[in-house]
Write an enzyme that holds these catalytic residues in place. Structure first.
Site, PDB file in Angstrom:
ATOM      1  N   GLU A 457       0.787  -1.243   0.000  1.00  0.00           N
ATOM      2  CA  GLU A 457       0.000   0.000   0.000  1.00  0.00           C
ATOM      3  C   GLU A 457       0.819   1.292   0.000  1.00  0.00           C
ATOM      4  O   GLU A 457       0.265   2.379   0.211  1.00  0.00           O
ATOM      5  CB  GLU A 457      -0.998   0.020   1.176  1.00  0.00           C
ATOM      6  CG  GLU A 457      -2.010  -1.108   1.104  1.00  0.00           C
ATOM      7  CD  GLU A 457      -3.069  -1.080   2.197  1.00  0.00           C
ATOM      8  OE1 GLU A 457      -4.103  -1.746   2.021  1.00  0.00           O
ATOM      9  OE2 GLU A 457      -2.857  -0.414   3.219  1.00  0.00           O
ATOM     10  N   GLU A 554      -7.002  -7.666  -1.270  1.00  0.00           N
ATOM     11  CA  GLU A 554      -7.409  -7.449   0.123  1.00  0.00           C
ATOM     12  C   GLU A 554      -8.862  -6.996   0.140  1.00  0.00           C
ATOM     13  O   GLU A 554      -9.252  -6.119  -0.634  1.00  0.00           O
ATOM     14  CB  GLU A 554      -6.579  -6.351   0.810  1.00  0.00           C
ATOM     15  CG  GLU A 554      -5.243  -6.772   1.358  1.00  0.00           C
ATOM     16  CD  GLU A 554      -4.646  -5.698   2.287  1.00  0.00           C
ATOM     17  OE1 GLU A 554      -5.417  -4.956   2.927  1.00  0.00           O
ATOM     18  OE2 GLU A 554      -3.417  -5.610   2.346  1.00  0.00           O
TER      19      GLU A 554
END
Length: 879
Positions: A457, A554
């Site tokens: 991320e 995710e």
């Protein structure tokens, strides 16, 4: 303590001067605190917290609020000491090294009071030359610095510009500036775990002595020649040659099952030398390939490589070799902008079904072989074929990857950088380069690893403005990002491993990100790469909530673990949803309320006047909610595999967050700390089934898709049934004509307006009835029995409290639970408390009077023990 020499790869009949010895320094050490007030024994491998716990100086670090009470441990500077004698005169050796496979983290190492090296990276191997320092009697000291203090100091020294974030949110009770230390990033706290910044020698430590040369690394890579349609094997061996003379000899490679016996002449000159051997496998020999779970066998071949060198020196390595190819496919899709994003294994497109792996414990010495086996077996038992090893934890131990090879679990391997920007000063980058070089060498021979990924991320954090950085510094941060992940990590990975793809980040836009200079303005573009998706406010039963992306790496919802898991780390005063303990254990801002919000959309909140009963009912409902939410979302991704709708689709991966827990607390996991299956994990076994019917509604129309992971076309029929909540008698049923679902496709099988469906079922309304459906052929069930709720269950009419009883019997190592119910019961939950094991099914909709479920214990138990611990809950019990 007298240490005997372990002769490694010693030559038969050769003179002592040519032998290589390895002397283990594992076992008993002593440690003391910074001021010496605490002195105690400690095990190596291990950490300070474990040593303190083993001597009962501290209680269970996971108990209640101990993560706050024991913060002092990480703030102190601890020293590890070992005194040892050597059996022989070490002065006869040309080279003597002290090797640490892992030091956690910042330390100065001294031998006989002489500083021999420093460490600052938990993720790399350290080798220190002690040739002129070692004696017959030795004292080794490892003087650690507090990782918390070190990280803070490094941050303070970085004065040129801010490298965010500073600290985790206060709700996490964490420590600051973890991005300035090469250590397990979640050890300073995360939104699902505690802050326990450990110190210790967390992996193997040994002395290696040699005269001629030593084998430092041994790696191999199967390579498929597309042109010749043959397999080759590249074997790389890294030697440290201390002899000033040329060292000659032979390398003998043997793979008996493939009829391979190959001898190569080799010559080694002084210095660090790499020997590369190439083995060509005869085209006439059939090589069985390694396949992911559910797609074929995990065939491996036993290989031995023997180096016979001058003077009788001999090194021998044995390994299991697996053959497989991997390709990341990013290509145009008809009627859709952007590019595909999916993996081919052995030329076959594979839909990745699985989850995300986090460290199994804050204290890595507690992660045993048995624990790894239990967790990874649970992965394949739930029909998963993939895990993403998340970038805020650790590069897992060798046994983890060996088990994944054996079980057929594909690994998306992050490098250990997560949710932060990172410095790029010389010291930091030097350390990272050593880390990446070591980990690629260590891991690249595993077929289970199908891709490397630079970070978790961090592209999104930078480009989406997570940290409110000043616009004037954006180019500086972009330059740092490219320096770290592209010019260094990516370069090292591609130099060391040309057999699998490298992705700079997750999420990322893949090829588009590269074209845009390695950072995309919107890394969450649904037409490229992978996405992460979380939404705790929108109704999770509404499939329109979810992104029709190429690959979802995710996504998820929180739940609480079961009472039997929480009970071990709490006291009676903690057993309420609004207790200080319940708030303390929740590390997501407003997380407990968000779970209640999602529950309230479709269920009634518990209202028992008994506080403990209400708490247990709430725990149960969080698991019901989580399981149903992730089911709905995952089924959406699976049915999106083969279609493009409004330019979106061709979803080829669903990895929910998260598989496992690091402690006993609310989280996104489907396995509780200790391995107990939550309701979600039982649901995953169904929604990841090889053949799955998926039902959903759009504008009062019921659609049922069939999703197939099979390698061949399959003929079958769909049966749709309607049940009433008020009776165990089936109301109505219909079956389609036989049809064929093509291999590896998702296809629409059935459509019918809901009013029309109910019209044919006497007395049925949306509130009083429920739909189930399944795939079969010749009366044989091919899929799980799936269901579709026609209304929120809080509005269900005719739902009675079910009296469910179980008769338990034993068949070999398995226990049989014969269930009887007095009424239709949704979300039937069978619980045997802390008895380790799993059921064949759980959390199910019981629409028939009887049902048989099996219990597979993980440790020996008895019928009477199960009977005493058994408790069953269904939805109406919470009213």
């Amino acid at each position: 303590m007298l240490l005997r020499l372990l002769l490694l790869l010693a030559p038969c009949g050769a003179g002592f001067a040519t032998k290589v010895v390895s002397i283990s320094l594992r076992g008993n050490w002593k440690i003391h605190s910074g001021n010496g007030s605490l002195q105690l024994p400690a095990a190596v491998p291990g950490c300070v917290h474990s040593a303190l716990f083993n001597k009962r100086i501290i209680k269970d670090p996971y108990y209640r609020f101990n993560n706050l009470d024991y913060r002092w441990i990480a703030l102190d500077n601890w020293t590890y000491i070992k005194k040892f004698k050597l059996h022989s005169d070490m002065s006869t050796w040309s080279k003597v090294n002290l090797v640490f496979e892992g030091i956690d983290t910042v330390a100065v190492v001294l031998l006989n009071s002489v500083p021999i090296g420093k460490t600052d990276n938990m993720f790399r191997r350290y080798s220190f030359d002690i040739t002129h320092t070692v004696k017959a009697v030795n004292i080794i000291e490892v003087r650690f610095q507090s990782p918390v203090v070190y990280a803070n100091q490094r941050s303070e020294r970085h004065t040129a510009y801010w490298v965010p974030p500073n600290c985790p949110p206060p709700v996490q009770d964490g420590e600051c500036h973890v991005n300035f230390i090469r250590k397990m990033q979640c050890s300073f706290g995360w939104d699902w775990g505690p802050s326990f910044p450990t110190q210790g020698i967390w992996k193997d430590v040994r002395i290696e002595a040699y005269n001629v040369c030593h084998l430092n690394y041994f790696m191999f890579t199967p390579i498929y020649d597309n042109y010749m349609k043959t397999w080759n094997l590249k074997i790389e061996s890294s030697f440290d040659v201390v002899s000033s003379k040329l060292v000659s000899g032979e390398a003998i490679v043997a793979i008996p099952e493939l009829n391979i016996q190959q001898t190569n002449n080799i010559e080694l000159q002084h210095g660090e030398r790499t020997v590369e051997l190439f083995v060509k496998i005869d085209k006439a020999i059939i090589v069985e390939t390694w396949w992911p779970h559910g797609h074929g066998n995990q065939t491996g071949y036993n290989m031995s490589v023997i180096f016979e060198l001058d003077g009788g020196l001999r090194f021998e390595k044995s390994a299991k070799v697996y053959f497989r190819t991997v390709e990341l496919v990013e290509e145009p899709i008809q009627n859709s902008p952007g590019l595909s994003f999916y993996f081919k294994i052995n030329g076959l497109p594979i839909f990745l079904k699985g989850s995300n792996w986090i460290p199994a414990d804050s204290f890595q010495d507690r992660v045993t072989s048995a624990m790894l086996r239990l967790l990874l077996q649970s992965v394949v038992d739930a029909n998963m074929n993939a895990l993403r090893v998340w970038g805020g934890g650790v590069y897992e131990q060798d046994e983890f990857y060996e088990l994944c090879d054996e079980l057929g679990i594909m690994i998306w391997q992050d490098f250990m950088f997560a949710c932060a920007l990172y410095p790029t000063d010389k010291d930091f980058m030097d350390s990272v380069r050593e880390e990446v070089t070591h980990q690629v060498r260590r891991l690249k021979s595993h077929p289970s690893i199908i891709t490397w990924s630079g970070n978790n991320e961090n592209e999104a954090a930078l480009m989406m403005g997570w940290y409110d950085t000043k616009p004037g510094y954006l180019q500086t941060y972009i330059k740092d990002y490219v320096t770290l992940y592209v010019k260094n990590i990516r370069t090292i990975v591609l130099e060391g491993d040309q057999t699998r793809p490298f992705i700079t980040s997750s999420p990322t836009n893949g090829a588009k990100t590269i074209a845009e200079g390695w950072l995309s303005p919107n890394p969450y573009d649904l037409n490229y790469g992978d996405v992460h998706f979380y939404d705790y406010v929108s109704d999770c039963w509404n499939w329109r909530t979810f992104p029709k992306a190429r690959f979802v790496s995710e996504y998820g919802y929180q739940s609480w673990p079961s009472f039997s898991t929480l009970e071990k780390v709490s006291s009676e005063e903690d057993w309420s949803y609004r207790s200080s303990f319940a708030l303390h254990r929740q590390h997501l801002i407003n997380g407990n309320n968000e779970m209640l919000h999602q529950i309230e959309l479709h269920f009634k909140l518990p209202n028992s006047t008994d506080q403990l009963r209400r708490f247990k009912d709430t725990l149960y409902l969080t698991q019901v909610m989580q399981a149903q939410c992730v089911k709905t979302e995952t089924e959406f991704y699976r049915r999106s595999r083969s279609e493009i709708v409004n330019g979106k689709g061709h979803t080829m991966g669903a990895l929910y967050w998260q598989l496992n827990d690091i402690w006993q607390a609310p989280s996104w996991s489907s396995l509780e700390y200790g391995g107990k299956w939550k309701m979600l994990h039982y649901f995953a076994r169904h929604f990841f089934a090889p053949l799955l019917p998926v039902g959903f509604e759009d504008k009062d129309m019921l659609f049922i898709y069939g999703a197939s992971d099979l390698h061949s076309d399959q003929q079958m029929m769909l049966t749709v049934r309607v049940h009433t909540w008020s009776s165990l008698q089936l109301v109505c049923s219909e079956s389609t004509n036989p049809f064929v679902i093509k291999a590896g496709e998702s296809v629409l099988l059935y459509t019918k307006p809901v009013p029309e469906l109910l019209k044919g079922c006497p007395g049925c309304t949306r509130q009083s009835c429920v739909v189930s459906f399944y795939l079969s052929t010749d009366g044989e069930l091919l899929s799980p029995i799936n269901y579709h709720f026609l209304s929120s269950l809080k509005n269900a009419k005719g739902l009675h409290k079910a009296n469910i009883t179980a008769t338990i019997s034993q068949q070999g190592d398995t226990f049989v639970f014969d269930l009887k119910t007095s009424a239709v019961a949704p979300f039937v939950w069978l619980d045997v408390g802390s008895i380790p094991g799993r059921f064949s099914d759980n959390g199910f909709l019981m629409t028939e009077k009887t049902r048989t479920v099996f219990f597979y214990p993980w440790k020996p138990t008895s019928k009477s023990e199960l009977e005493q611990s058994f408790h069953v809950t269904s939805l109406a019990d919470t009213y």
